[in-house]
Design a protein around this motif. Structure first.
Motif, mmCIF file in Angstrom:
data_model
loop_
_atom_site.group_PDB
_atom_site.id
_atom_site.type_symbol
_atom_site.label_atom_id
_atom_site.label_comp_id
_atom_site.label_asym_id
_atom_site.label_seq_id
_atom_site.Cartn_x
_atom_site.Cartn_y
_atom_site.Cartn_z
ATOM 1 N N THR A 297 0.841 -1.196 0.000
ATOM 2 C CA THR A 297 0.000 0.000 0.000
ATOM 3 C C THR A 297 0.876 1.246 0.000
ATOM 4 O OG1 THR A 297 -0.104 -0.123 2.393
ATOM 5 C CG2 THR A 297 -1.964 -1.060 1.192
ATOM 6 N N GLU B 150 1.247 6.543 4.158
ATOM 7 C CA GLU B 150 0.447 7.698 4.589
ATOM 8 C C GLU B 150 1.261 8.965 4.370
ATOM 9 O OE1 GLU B 150 -2.509 7.771 5.150
ATOM 10 O OE2 GLU B 150 -3.105 5.787 5.825
ATOM 11 N N PRO B 151 0.632 10.096 4.133
ATOM 12 C CA PRO B 151 -0.831 10.278 4.072
ATOM 13 C C PRO B 151 -1.417 10.050 2.681
ATOM 14 C CG PRO B 151 0.258 12.394 3.942
ATOM 15 C CD PRO B 151 1.355 11.356 4.063
ATOM 16 N N LEU C 259 -2.191 7.334 1.163
ATOM 17 C CA LEU C 259 -3.237 6.312 1.208
ATOM 18 C C LEU C 259 -4.577 6.927 1.586
ATOM 19 C CD1 LEU C 259 -3.714 3.267 0.931
ATOM 20 C CD2 LEU C 259 -3.234 3.051 3.366
ATOM 21 N N THR C 260 -4.583 7.705 2.665
ATOM 22 C CA THR C 260 -5.820 8.309 3.164
ATOM 23 C C THR C 260 -6.496 9.178 2.111
ATOM 24 O OG1 THR C 260 -5.077 8.293 5.455
ATOM 25 C CG2 THR C 260 -6.768 9.900 4.904
ATOM 26 N N TYR C 261 -5.700 9.931 1.349
ATOM 27 C CA TYR C 261 -6.276 10.888 0.411
ATOM 28 C C TYR C 261 -6.374 10.344 -1.013
ATOM 29 C CZ TYR C 261 -5.592 13.926 4.388
ATOM 30 O OH TYR C 261 -5.627 14.459 5.641
ATOM 31 N N SER D 102 -0.350 18.179 5.444
ATOM 32 C CA SER D 102 0.107 16.920 6.033
ATOM 33 C C SER D 102 1.554 17.063 6.444
ATOM 34 C CB SER D 102 -0.008 15.783 5.006
ATOM 35 O OG SER D 102 -1.340 15.661 4.546
#
Length: 164
Positions: free
Chosen positions: A95, A98-99, A101-103, A121
């Motif tokens: 994956t 972050e960040p 992944l979150t966005y 971020s």
């Protein structure tokens, strides 16, 4: 402008990839330290391997701007395929960190067309051994990304570095 963070999209409105906004704090950037970044990019075209990136990095020496050479992949370098560099940093199938992944910001090629935005971020800048010529000072960077000889995007940055 010497000193202080600034950015400019230099694609002249013709490039499919446009940097809409970018902010970076603190100013000057401190290494090691924390860096707060927010950005928005739009792309009207999917970008696939090979993605070539050409960087021209200049450092202010008094009133002169001196182009820095490419040494150990730092400085005014040409990267023939950013996609393979990303694959080396973040193995495909893992994956995105972050960040991103979150966005929903991709970290591998191909990059789909669309709008990507990163709200403010924080990133930790590690205490890396920078070469002496890349320490404290004012810098200008021009980055051009292209594929198959066609320019996709162009960005100019100006920033100051302060290393401990």
């Amino acid at each position: 402008q010497v000193g202080g963070f600034a950015w400019e999209d230099c694609g002249d409105g013709k490039d499919p990839v446009v940097l809409k906004s970018l902010s970076v704090a603190p100013d000057p950037i401190s290494i090691p330290g924390s860096l707060r970044v927010s950005a928005a990019v739009s792309s009207s075209k999917a970008m696939a391997s090979p993605l070539k990136a050409v960087l021209v990095v200049e450092k202010a020496l008094g009133d002169l701007w001196i182009q820095l050479p490419c040494i150990d992949q730092l400085g005014s370098c040409t990267y023939n395929d950013v996609c393979t560099i990303l694959d080396d940093l973040i193995p495909p199938g893992t994956t995105c960190p972050e960040p991103l992944l979150t966005y929903g910001i991709p970290c591998h090629c191909p990059f789909k067309a669309g709008s990507y935005s990163l709200p403010a971020s924080d990133f930790d800048l590690p205490d890396v051994e920078l070469p002496a010529w890349m320490t404290n000072g004012n810098y200008r960077v021009r980055a051009v990304v292209s594929s198959g000889g066609q320019e996709l995007g162009c960005v100019k940055l100006a920033f100051s570095l302060q290393s401990q």
